[in-house]
Design an enzyme around this catalytic site. Structure first.
Site, short mmCIF file in Angstrom:
data_model
loop_
_atom_site.label_atom_id
_atom_site.label_comp_id
_atom_site.label_asym_id
_atom_site.label_seq_id
_atom_site.Cartn_x
_atom_site.Cartn_y
_atom_site.Cartn_z
N ASP A 63 -0.20 5.12 0.81
CA ASP A 63 -0.47 6.12 1.84
C ASP A 63 -0.34 5.53 3.24
O ASP A 63 -0.91 4.48 3.54
CB ASP A 63 -1.89 6.68 1.68
CG ASP A 63 -2.06 7.45 0.38
OD1 ASP A 63 -1.08 8.06 -0.08
OD2 ASP A 63 -3.17 7.44 -0.18
N ASP B 55 0.87 -1.16 0.00
CA ASP B 55 0.00 0.00 0.00
C ASP B 55 0.93 1.22 0.00
O ASP B 55 2.11 1.10 0.30
CB ASP B 55 -0.87 -0.04 1.27
CG ASP B 55 -1.61 1.26 1.49
OD1 ASP B 55 -2.27 1.72 0.54
OD2 ASP B 55 -1.52 1.82 2.60
#
Length: 225
Positions: A22, A20
Site C-alpha cells: 500500500d 511494502d
C-alpha cells in the site's frame, strides 16, 4: 553507520528485495479503498493515518478499522473487479529487472492477501512470495474477522517475516522498501531500508531513512549502471 554509497552497493548486490504494498507498490491504501467502497471512508482514513504514524499498535488499528468496515467476501471481490489497485509508475519495470538478475522479490503487507495476490499476479510474483493479512468470512460470505496468527497482523510483523526468510532461504542481503514506519522498523533484520515517498510522504520516514526516493526510476538507474 552505513554510508549512502554503501547502501547503493547493498541494493545492487542484494539476493532478495521486499516491498511494502500500500502506497509503495500500489498508489492506494488498500484498507482505505475498501472502506470507501463500503461507505465508511472518513473514519477509517483517520485511523490509517494514526497507525502509519506509529500512534496506535498495528493490530489494534487493524481490528478497529475492520470492525467499522465489516467487509463481506462479495464486497472484496467487487472492489477488485470495479476498482483494481493502480501500480505505482516504474514498479513493473523495477520488479522485472530484479527478477532478471535472479533477485527474489517479496511483497510484505499489513493489507489483505486477497488484494495483494491480485497485485502480485500483475508483477509476476508467485503467491508463495506474498505475506499479508487474511480476512475471514462466514460460510454465507459475511465478515468474520481476520487471521490474528499472521506475523503481518502485529507491530514488528514485517521484521518477523524478513527474519523467517533469512532463516529459510539463507539470504545474505535483504533490502526492505516502503513508505511507512512499519517498513523502516523491519531493518534490522533487513540489511538495508529504502524509504519511498512517490505516493505519500511520511515525515518520520523521510527524516530517518538513510536513502529516501520518490521515484522507482532512481533504483532502476542503480541497476543499470
Amino acid at each position: 553507520m552505513v554510508s549512502h554509497s554503501e547502501l547503493r552497493k547493498l541494493f545492487c548486490s542484494a539476493d532478495a528485495v521486499c516491498f511494502d504494498v500500500d502506497s509503495t507498490v500500489i498508489r492506494e491504501e488498500g484498507i482505505d479503498e475498501l472502506a470507501k467502497f463500503c461507505g465508511v471512508e472518513a473514519a477509517v482514513s483517520e485511523m490509517t493515518r494514526r497507525a502509519m504514524g506509529g500512534a496506535l499498535p498495528f493490530k489494534d488499528a487493524l481490528t478497529e478499522r475492520l470492525a467499522l468496515i465489516q467487509p463481506s467476501r462479495d464486497q472484496v471481490q467487487r472492489l477488485l473487479a470495479e476498482h483494481p489497485p493502480h501500480l505505482t509508475p516504474g514498479i513493473r519495470e523495477l520488479v522485472s529487472r530484479l527478477q532478471e538478475r535472479n533477485v527474489q522479490v517479496f511483497l510484505i503487507s499489513g493489507g489483505f492477501r486477497s488484494i495483494v495476490e491480485h497485485v502480485a499476479a500483475k508483477l509476476n510474483i508467485p503467491t508463495t512470495n506474498v505475506f499479508a493479512n487474511r480476512l475471514k468470512f462466514y460460510f454465507n460470505g459475511e465478515y468474520a474477522g481476520f487471521d490474528e496468527t499472521q506475523p503481518t497482523a502485529e507491530s514488528g510483523g514485517k521484521g518477523k517475516v524478513i527474519g523467517f526468510l533469512k532463516e529459510k532461504f539463507h539470504f545474505k542481503k535483504i533490502i526492505m522498501i516502503g513508505d511507512g514506519a512499519t517498513d523502516m522498523e523491519a531493518c534490522p533484520p533487513a540489511d538495508a531500508f529504502i524509504g519511498f515517498g512517490g505516493n505519500v510522504i511520511r515525515q518520520q520516514v523521510k527524516d530517518n531513512a538513510k536513502w529516501y526516493i520518490t521515484d522507482f526510476v532512481e533504483l532502476l538507474g542503480e541497476l543499470e549502471e
